[in-house]
Design a protein around this motif. Structure first.
Motif, mmCIF file in Angstrom:
data_model
loop_
_atom_site.group_PDB
_atom_site.id
_atom_site.type_symbol
_atom_site.label_atom_id
_atom_site.label_comp_id
_atom_site.label_asym_id
_atom_site.label_seq_id
_atom_site.Cartn_x
_atom_site.Cartn_y
_atom_site.Cartn_z
ATOM 1 N N ALA A 160 4.502 8.089 9.976
ATOM 2 C CA ALA A 160 5.860 8.421 9.557
ATOM 3 C C ALA A 160 6.865 8.372 10.696
ATOM 4 O O ALA A 160 8.020 7.977 10.502
ATOM 5 C CB ALA A 160 5.880 9.801 8.899
ATOM 6 N N GLU A 171 8.738 8.208 4.829
ATOM 7 C CA GLU A 171 7.659 8.212 3.842
ATOM 8 C C GLU A 171 7.250 6.793 3.461
ATOM 9 O O GLU A 171 6.716 6.549 2.380
ATOM 10 C CB GLU A 171 8.087 9.018 2.603
ATOM 11 C CG GLU A 171 9.028 8.316 1.646
ATOM 12 C CD GLU A 171 10.483 8.201 2.107
ATOM 13 O OE1 GLU A 171 11.355 8.150 1.236
ATOM 14 O OE2 GLU A 171 10.741 8.129 3.326
ATOM 15 N N SER A 174 3.435 6.100 2.264
ATOM 16 C CA SER A 174 3.019 6.687 0.988
ATOM 17 C C SER A 174 3.498 5.827 -0.178
ATOM 18 O O SER A 174 2.777 5.667 -1.178
ATOM 19 C CB SER A 174 3.534 8.118 0.853
ATOM 20 O OG SER A 174 4.952 8.157 0.839
ATOM 21 N N TYR A 175 4.702 5.270 -0.056
ATOM 22 C CA TYR A 175 5.199 4.385 -1.107
ATOM 23 C C TYR A 175 4.573 2.994 -1.020
ATOM 24 O O TYR A 175 4.150 2.426 -2.036
ATOM 25 C CB TYR A 175 6.727 4.274 -1.038
ATOM 26 C CG TYR A 175 7.430 5.459 -1.647
ATOM 27 C CD1 TYR A 175 7.556 5.579 -3.020
ATOM 28 C CD2 TYR A 175 7.952 6.464 -0.849
ATOM 29 C CE1 TYR A 175 8.194 6.667 -3.596
ATOM 30 C CE2 TYR A 175 8.589 7.567 -1.409
ATOM 31 C CZ TYR A 175 8.701 7.659 -2.785
ATOM 32 O OH TYR A 175 9.329 8.750 -3.359
ATOM 33 N N SER A 177 1.716 1.947 0.292
ATOM 34 C CA SER A 177 0.296 1.891 -0.044
ATOM 35 C C SER A 177 0.092 1.933 -1.554
ATOM 36 O O SER A 177 -0.707 1.158 -2.111
ATOM 37 C CB SER A 177 -0.462 3.029 0.640
ATOM 38 O OG SER A 177 0.081 4.296 0.303
ATOM 39 N N ALA A 178 0.816 2.821 -2.240
ATOM 40 C CA ALA A 178 0.712 2.877 -3.701
ATOM 41 C C ALA A 178 1.246 1.605 -4.345
ATOM 42 O O ALA A 178 0.674 1.090 -5.322
ATOM 43 C CB ALA A 178 1.467 4.095 -4.225
ATOM 44 N N TRP A 222 -6.492 0.260 6.993
ATOM 45 C CA TRP A 222 -6.247 0.610 5.585
ATOM 46 C C TRP A 222 -6.421 -0.614 4.683
ATOM 47 O O TRP A 222 -7.095 -0.546 3.652
ATOM 48 C CB TRP A 222 -4.849 1.198 5.422
ATOM 49 C CG TRP A 222 -4.600 1.604 3.996
ATOM 50 C CD1 TRP A 222 -5.056 2.728 3.370
ATOM 51 C CD2 TRP A 222 -3.877 0.850 3.010
ATOM 52 N NE1 TRP A 222 -4.670 2.733 2.055
ATOM 53 C CE2 TRP A 222 -3.941 1.602 1.808
ATOM 54 C CE3 TRP A 222 -3.188 -0.354 3.026
ATOM 55 C CZ2 TRP A 222 -3.337 1.164 0.616
ATOM 56 C CZ3 TRP A 222 -2.584 -0.794 1.850
ATOM 57 C CH2 TRP A 222 -2.658 -0.044 0.668
#
Length: 295
Positions: A160, A171, A174-175, A177-178, A222
């Motif tokens: 971050a 963020e 988090s956005y 990756s989804a 990841w």
């Protein structure tokens, strides 16, 4: 006239966007598309550019403020020409007629409504590529299912503090990756035709930044979990430009050692499907002229 309170991107700033005026939101753009260039382009991955070129549509404005953006004249300065969804559909026809292998929508997030309308008006027989920063809402992406054949997102950062410093969002991962997992769900694995051109699938790009190879290693760690579901395009084209005066490490190109370190890690992770860009790609040669060509 289109008018709505905008929650398309993760900022969900609820700005009132209409065809007649720029919003007060993060992107600062009107509801109707603003386009800076629509033309054949040969600087994409081989399965996208092919021999005839990718039919690129460069949209203006952005949901990120990356300090080092190579397209800052359109993403930050918002240079471009407002057009209607009907004109966008005509551009699809024109690029297809010019021999484009695909329609490549570059930085399209904040114009999703108009893009869907344009595709409803004219769905090309060639693949439609959604080429984005990766900073997306899954709810928005679900509206694109059935419209988009290929997703070409970035995965810029994991941490971050780096995302906040360089792109003004904390963020991001988090956005992103989804979003990437949703994109891969929609398209399934990469499918090429008999000429090696992409027909469906998700290819994730990662631009290595000087002084931040640890960030690149984390991104690859990841992505490696999903290497059977998507391809990875490792990019070494970073060129010092933009508002980078506060960050000494960003004021130089990548070193060979940095490139080798990230590439070796990618190989060690068993990532074999995708592309690795040459370090010699650094420079401004791949940046097109945003001169309203084809608009």
């Amino acid at each position: 006239m289109a008018e709505f309170l905008c929650s398309i991107c993760p900022h969900q700033c609820k700005a009132l966007r209409s065809d007649s005026s720029n919003s007060g939101g993060f992107c600062g753009m009107p509801a109707q598309p603003v386009v800076a260039r629509a033309a054949l382009h040969f600087g994409e991955e081989p399965c996208i550019s092919g021999t005839h070129g990718s039919g690129t549509v460069f949209f203006s404005g952005c949901s990120l403020h990356c300090l080092f953006c190579q397209n800052a004249v359109i993403s930050h300065q918002r240079s471009g020409k407002p057009i209607t969804a009907e004109r966008l559909a005509d551009i699809f026809r024109e690029l297809e007629a010019a021999g484009a292998h695909n329609i490549n929508l570059i930085n399209p997030t904040h114009y999703v409504h108009s893009i869907c309308k344009a595709i409803e008006l004219y769905k090309p027989s060639i693949p439609i590529i959604y080429n984005s920063s990766g900073y997306e809402r899954v709810d928005t992406l679900k509206k694109l299912e059935g419209f988009v054949d290929v997703y070409l997102p970035d995965c810029k950062y994991v941490h971050a503090d780096v995302a906040k410093a360089f792109s003004n969002v904390d963020e991001y991962f988090s956005y992103a990756s989804a979003a990437i997992l949703e994109m891969a769900r929609q398209t399934g694995p990469v499918v090429l035709d008999e000429n090696g051109l992409i027909r469906r699938g998700t290819i994730v790009r990662h631009l290595v930044l000087p002084g931040h190879t640890k960030e690149s290693l984390a991104v690859l760690d990841w992505l490696a979990q999903y290497k059977d579901r998507l391809w990875i395009s490792l990019m070494f084209q970073y060129t010092p430009m933009g508002d980078i005066a506060r960050y000494k490490e960003l004021q130089r190109p990548l070193t060979r050692r940095e490139c080798d370190k990230v590439l070796d890690h990618m190989i060690a992770l068993g990532i074999t499907d995708g592309y690795t860009q040459s370090r010699e790609s650094s420079g401004g040669e791949l940046i097109p002229a945003f001169d309203l060509t084809g608009v």
